[in-house]
Design a protein around this motif. Structure first.
Motif, PDB file in Angstrom:
ATOM      1  N   LYS A 229      55.678  36.971  33.912  1.00  0.00           N
ATOM      2  CA  LYS A 229      57.042  36.706  34.398  1.00  0.00           C
ATOM      3  C   LYS A 229      58.026  36.649  33.242  1.00  0.00           C
ATOM      4  O   LYS A 229      59.148  37.158  33.343  1.00  0.00           O
ATOM      5  CB  LYS A 229      57.063  35.374  35.136  1.00  0.00           C
ATOM      6  CG  LYS A 229      56.852  35.498  36.601  1.00  0.00           C
ATOM      7  CD  LYS A 229      57.499  34.329  37.299  1.00  0.00           C
ATOM      8  CE  LYS A 229      57.072  34.275  38.739  1.00  0.00           C
ATOM      9  NZ  LYS A 229      57.701  33.192  39.460  1.00  0.00           N
ATOM     10  N   LYS A 230      57.593  36.002  32.148  1.00  0.00           N
ATOM     11  CA  LYS A 230      58.486  35.879  30.986  1.00  0.00           C
ATOM     12  C   LYS A 230      58.906  37.259  30.504  1.00  0.00           C
ATOM     13  O   LYS A 230      60.092  37.514  30.225  1.00  0.00           O
ATOM     14  CB  LYS A 230      57.757  35.173  29.838  1.00  0.00           C
ATOM     15  CG  LYS A 230      57.846  33.684  29.880  1.00  0.00           C
ATOM     16  CD  LYS A 230      57.659  33.060  28.485  1.00  0.00           C
ATOM     17  CE  LYS A 230      57.410  31.564  28.619  1.00  0.00           C
ATOM     18  NZ  LYS A 230      56.035  31.177  28.381  1.00  0.00           N
TER      19      LYS A 230
ATOM     20  N   GLU B  40      61.256  39.019  32.929  1.00  0.00           N
ATOM     21  CA  GLU B  40      62.622  38.494  32.798  1.00  0.00           C
ATOM     22  C   GLU B  40      63.288  39.028  31.549  1.00  0.00           C
ATOM     23  O   GLU B  40      64.477  39.385  31.567  1.00  0.00           O
ATOM     24  CB  GLU B  40      62.584  36.968  32.720  1.00  0.00           C
ATOM     25  CG  GLU B  40      62.661  36.312  34.075  1.00  0.00           C
ATOM     26  CD  GLU B  40      62.861  34.814  33.983  1.00  0.00           C
ATOM     27  OE1 GLU B  40      61.963  34.085  34.423  1.00  0.00           O
ATOM     28  OE2 GLU B  40      63.914  34.399  33.465  1.00  0.00           O
TER      29      GLU B  40
ATOM     30  N   ILE C 232      64.376  42.478  32.165  1.00  0.00           N
ATOM     31  CA  ILE C 232      65.565  42.522  33.023  1.00  0.00           C
ATOM     32  C   ILE C 232      66.804  42.233  32.191  1.00  0.00           C
ATOM     33  O   ILE C 232      67.843  42.885  32.313  1.00  0.00           O
ATOM     34  CB  ILE C 232      65.455  41.501  34.183  1.00  0.00           C
ATOM     35  CG1 ILE C 232      64.372  41.919  35.154  1.00  0.00           C
ATOM     36  CG2 ILE C 232      66.788  41.370  34.913  1.00  0.00           C
ATOM     37  CD1 ILE C 232      64.169  40.973  36.313  1.00  0.00           C
ATOM     38  N   GLU C 233      66.652  41.244  31.314  1.00  0.00           N
ATOM     39  CA  GLU C 233      67.785  40.871  30.468  1.00  0.00           C
ATOM     40  C   GLU C 233      68.200  42.023  29.570  1.00  0.00           C
ATOM     41  O   GLU C 233      69.371  42.226  29.284  1.00  0.00           O
ATOM     42  CB  GLU C 233      67.384  39.668  29.624  1.00  0.00           C
ATOM     43  CG  GLU C 233      68.546  38.820  29.173  1.00  0.00           C
ATOM     44  CD  GLU C 233      68.078  37.677  28.297  1.00  0.00           C
ATOM     45  OE1 GLU C 233      67.038  37.065  28.618  1.00  0.00           O
ATOM     46  OE2 GLU C 233      68.760  37.407  27.298  1.00  0.00           O
ATOM     47  N   ARG C 234      67.200  42.787  29.112  1.00  0.00           N
ATOM     48  CA  ARG C 234      67.503  43.899  28.221  1.00  0.00           C
ATOM     49  C   ARG C 234      67.784  45.187  28.980  1.00  0.00           C
ATOM     50  O   ARG C 234      67.804  46.266  28.405  1.00  0.00           O
ATOM     51  CB  ARG C 234      66.319  44.115  27.259  1.00  0.00           C
ATOM     52  CG  ARG C 234      66.201  43.018  26.214  1.00  0.00           C
ATOM     53  CD  ARG C 234      65.028  43.253  25.287  1.00  0.00           C
ATOM     54  NE  ARG C 234      63.778  42.814  25.835  1.00  0.00           N
ATOM     55  CZ  ARG C 234      62.589  43.291  25.493  1.00  0.00           C
ATOM     56  NH1 ARG C 234      62.500  44.247  24.596  1.00  0.00           N
ATOM     57  NH2 ARG C 234      61.487  42.821  26.039  1.00  0.00           N
TER      58      ARG C 234
END
Lengths: 720, 272
Positions: free
Chosen positions: A694-695, A698, A701-703
């Motif tokens: 998951k980390k 995420e 997604i942020e990048r």
């Protein structure tokens, strides 16, 4: 047999028939009362004649009646008798029966003609003579006045007594049971009662025995009981009931108490490596349904429990690998000796895999260190064969580990140290170990390791080439490491090398770059070592020059060289002059001034290095040896090194997860979260937790590598 | 928090009128637009609203919303408040045009209405409104004077009544609250904004803020911000339908883990 010739035409008068019968009757009477008769052959003749000329049906009836009458008489007198005990009763009964059997047999022989010519053709209505006798016995003897009931009770009682340990007349029982069979009463009257009694007996016994004895003793009891029942069946009861009897015993003694037995005694037997007892347990459990299944469950739990004790306790880390090897060996022999079936081998593998991976990373690291210990020179513990064997056994443990990349990182680091410091016991062992790893993990795993060996060989060749060309007198050895094969080292080009040596290094560099013009070389001083000839001038009057040869690391050498041109130096001065990174420098100074071999003197004294410290040569230095090694500091692993290695692996894992996610998303474009997670589990070769995945998701997604769908937060979409 | 629309099959025209009125209120449109849109979508209020919001131009049937908006007037209005040095209305210490503007139109700076207003204008940088944003925004709102703005401002909460609109607004506030150059939103700003926009819409808002304040995260990603709204609107108060194995961001997973025992103890103490 009919004799016709001597007396002319056959006799057929009624009177003569009467006569024949009278004689026969007498004969029968004889037989029935005494068991034998005098004139057998003439009786036979008479019988045959009566058969041929007389009424066969009538004859049969008459015989039948004789037997019947006699039987009634026997029965009457039998029932009047008083018997002191059951054995006596049975004995008398058996006696009567045997006599009767003999008599019936004899009668049948005499009236053989009748039997063959008449009875057999009338087989729908008439019993053969033997059967007639038996039936008569049954109806007139056994079924009268509860003789049969008493008989069976007596037999059962005797069996019970024998089970309890008394000695009984076994052959008597045998006779009686045979009698019952012949009377067709075994199954109908005896067997069920016998089985019920057996069932009840062993049901009680199981509870009593389990309660009062330890498991091994109980197992012995079970084995003996089974043997005893088999013996009894074989010797006197006959084998028709065998399967049911044995099954009853098994069910009551084993089948109904499987869990109880295992719960009570399994672990203790395993702990004590009680091969025989475990084998007995295994054999007995295999006799009942689900016995082996439950045993496997317990085996699994046991291995897991003991295994976790070895693996999960950080205080036991020092001996973990050794303990594991021993444990595996013990389990292997137990299974081989006592549980030789496929299921148990499977269970063993699963259990080992389960518990070894409960502690993430440590076992892999310790196994790598263990192998390092064995491959280093100075390991005099085993000879070649033993070492090979031990390494093979270590590989078996290695196979169970799921995070093999941790092992690889530590193994590589230790291998590098061994190769560079010349600490390998034997290149053959190294190569053999490498081959084992290749077989286990494939060539991709060992590719870089092999590269390291190549570098060593190539460097040797280069060195001899250089020496030829250069012809210098400095005793130099250079190993050129291909980046990527070897572990990552922090570059230390800031370190100031004494000019003399620096010149030599430069000459080598020129030589190398002439051969490989496109490449870039940078010296890694942290890995280098040298031998320094030092002379300590004593302050005593003797003025004996203390000369020593010191094997030191390059860092240590750099520091020592400073004292060729200065008597006393402060810590800050040394920092400045050497360019060595502070933490490393501190360790170096400690090894020179605070350890066992103090070639430098530190003021003020103490274990730690502070900015206020100053150093000078220890002019009082004494050592019994001429050649002294002080560079063990290089070979030992510091705690930072350790955490760095593991950190690097975790970093690398993150990259691998990222790469895998991108790869999968790029191929499928859109995926739901659970599908993505399950696909990642398939692809990644090291253990991951759902949170780790998951980390990374995420982060991606942020990048902006991926995004969620507007209307479905559970689905991701690849961003091109 | 979802608003439940009742879509019954209506036959009478009185009920149609009611629907039209409701539609007008929700979408701030005129009667012609409302009845046109509703008739196309089978007089299902829910659906009609959805379709309208996704494509307002398609359904506009009222000429310029019955109200004439004078572009020139808007420009004059802008000039009244603008900064002397830049072509913006801002909070610069010397001029403070933005504050005066808000005061004049009776918009509370710290209220949710201020945020809704910024959203309607499409304001990019906090603390200033560019000429373009001002002009286009006021045109869209149909206001060219302070009085018209005053009355419009009082109805701003209508604009976020529909869930789709609210979602759009909520996601906007992330961009608005963070520093223009930054990717993520600082914790302090995040908490402040949440307390304004999620008030009354998130039963665990207070717990969430407590949790975030003591967590060691220093910033919130856009993804986590956006998903908090999904969490607030779909997850039960007792967290019974929360799936840890699902695609929720880790911060929300951690919140649930932190919150669960607190809920259980409070319910058990309520029972005893």
């Amino acid at each position: 047999m009919v004799s016709t010739q001597s007396t002319g035409p056959p006799v057929v008068t009624g009177d003569q028939l009467e006569e024949l019968w009278t004689r026969l009757q007498l004969g029968l009477s004889d037989i029935l009362s005494t068991g034998d008769t005098r004139n057998k052959s003439s009786l036979l003749e008479d019988a045959d004649n009566l058969c041929i000329h007389g009424d066969k049906q009538d004859l049969y009836k008459k015989i039948s009646r004789e037997i019947e009458d006699h039987m009634r008489g026997c029965s009457a007198s039998f029932c009047k008798l008083d018997f002191p005990d059951q054995t006596a009763f049975l004995r008398e009964l058996a006696d009567v029966w045997l006599k009767h059997s003999k008599q019936t047999y004899l009668i049948r022989n005499i009236f053989n003609y009748l039997e063959r010519r008449y009875v057999i053709s009338q087989h729908h209505q008439l019993l053969p003579l033997w059967e007639l006798g038996a039936q008569t016995f049954r109806t007139e003897m056994m079924c009268v006045q509860n003789v049969s009931g008493r008989c069976i009770d007596s037999v059962l009682a005797l069996i019970e007594q024998e089970r309890c340990g008394d000695v009984i007349d076994g052959s008597l029982i045998g006779t009686i049971t045979l009698m019952l069979r012949k009377l067709d009463m075994y199954r109908s009257d005896f067997e069920e009662a016998f089985l019920q009694q057996t069932n009840e007996y062993y049901r009680r016994q199981a509870v009593a025995q389990l309660h009062s004895t330890a498991v091994p003793e109980y197992l012995g009891y079970v084995t003996r009981s089974l043997e005893e029942e088999e013996r009894r069946l074989r010797l006197y009861l006959g084998s028709s009931s065998r399967d049911q009897v044995i099954k009853t015993v098994e069910t009551n003694l084993i089948g109904n108490h499987i869990e109880g037995l295992l719960e009570k005694g399994f672990d203790a037997m395993m702990d004590g490596s009680r091969f025989m007892e475990l084998q007995t347990l295994s054999t007995l459990l295999s006799r009942v349904p689900e016995g082996v299944y439950h045993m496997c469950l317990y085996l699994y739990d046991y291995i897991k429990k003991r295994g976790l004790e070895i693996v999960m306790n950080p205080e036991k880390d020092k001996t973990m690998v050794h303990d594991l090897l021993e444990f595996k060996c013990t389990i292997d022999s137990i299974i081989e000796e006592s549980f030789p079936n496929e299921d148990c081998v499977d269970v063993k593998k699963k259990a080992f895999e389960e518990f070894i991976n409960k502690r993430p990373n440590k076992p892999a690291e310790l196994i790598a260190k263990f192998i390092d210990g064995k491959l280093r020179s100075g390991n005099k513990e085993q000879n070649e064969e033993e070492l090979e064997d031990m390494l093979d056994r270590v590989m078996v443990l290695f196979r169970f580990i799921q995070g093999k990349d941790i092992f690889e990182a530590f193994y590589k680091k230790d291998l590098a140290k061994r190769l560079l410091m010349g600490k390998s016991a034997s290149i053959d062992f190294e190569k053999s170990m490498l081959a084992k790893l290749k077989r286990e993990c494939g060539s991709q795993f060992t590719f870089k390791l092999e590269g390291m060996f190549k570098d060593i060989d190539v460097s040797k060749d280069l060195m001899s080439g250089y020496k030829e060309k250069d012809g210098s007198t400095v005793d130099l050895g250079v190993t050129v490491l291909t980046t990527g094969y070897w572990p990552g080292y922090t570059p230390d080009t800031a370190v100031v090398i004494p000019s003399q040596i620096a010149k030599t290094l430069e000459r080598y560099k020129v030589y190398y770059l002439a051969k490989h013009s496109g490449r870039k070389l940078s010296w890694q001083h942290s890995l280098s070592f040298c031998t320094i000839r030092a002379s300590f001038n004593t302050t005593s009057e003797k003025k004996v020059d203390q000369r020593k040869e010191l094997s030191v690391s390059a860092y240590q050498g750099v520091v020592l060289f400073l004292f060729n041109s200065a008597t006393k130096l402060s810590y800050p001065q040394i920092i400045e002059a050497t360019g060595i990174e502070e933490e490393q420098l501190q360790r170096t100074l400690q090894s020179l001034a605070c350890g066992k071999v103090r070639v430098l003197r530190k003021t003020p004294q103490g274990k730690d290095i502070d900015t206020g410290d100053s150093f000078e040569v220890n002019t009082d230095f004494k050592h019994k040896l001429f050649k002294i090694k002080i560079n063990q500091v290089q070979t030992k692993e510091t705690t930072e090194e350790n955490t760095n290695t593991t950190e690097k692996v975790f970093q690398d894992r993150q990259y691998q997860i990222d790469a895998a996610i991108v790869r999968v998303m790029k191929a499928r474009k859109t995926m739901t979260h659970p599908v993505l997670v399950s696909e990642l589990y398939n692809q990644l070769k090291f253990p991951v937790k759902p949170t780790d995945l998951k980390k990374r998701i995420e982060s991606l997604i942020e990048r902006d590598y991926m995004e969620r769908l507007k209307d479905d937060i559970n689905t991701y979409h690849y961003v091109a | 928090m979802r608003m439940n629309f009742q879509s019954k099959k209506m036959s009478g025209s009185a009920s149609k009128d009611r629907m039209i009125a409701k539609f007008m209120q929700l979408t701030a449109t005129g009667e012609k637009t409302a009845s046109f849109c509703l008739s196309i979508h089978g007089w299902k209020l829910d659906e009609a609203c959805d379709y309208y919001f996704s494509n307002p131009e398609k359904y506009a049937r009222d000429h310029k919303q019955q109200i004439m908006v004078d572009r020139k007037k808007i420009q004059h209005l802008f000039d009244r408040y603008r900064d002397p040095s830049a072509d913006v209305v801002s909070v610069s210490s010397s001029h403070d045009g933005l504050l005066r503007f808000f005061q004049d139109i009776q918009l509370d700076v710290y209220s949710i209405n201020a945020l809704i207003f910024s959203w309607r204008l499409g304001v990019v940088v906090q603390g200033q409104i560019t000429r373009e944003e001002f002009t286009n925004g006021l045109m869209a709102l149909g206001c060219d004077s302070v009085d018209k703005l005053k009355s419009r401002v009082s109805q701003l909460d209508n604009d976020i009544r529909h869930p789709t609109k609210f979602k759009d607004f909520y996601q906007y506030t992330f961009t608005f609250a963070k520093d223009t150059g930054a990717k993520n939103l600082g914790i302090e700003d995040a908490l402040r904004t949440w307390k304004i926009v999620l008030a009354g819409r998130f039963s665990h808002l207070e717990d969430w803020c407590t949790f975030i304040a003591q967590h060691d995260r220093r910033s919130i990603t856009r993804d986590t911000w956006n998903l908090l709204l999904d969490f607030a609107s779909t997850i039960n108060s007792d967290l019974s339908n929360y799936d840890e194995e699902g695609a929720w961001p880790i911060l929300i997973d951690e919140f649930v883990g932190w919150l669960r025992p607190r809920i259980n103890t409070s319910t058990s103490s309520a029972m005893s």
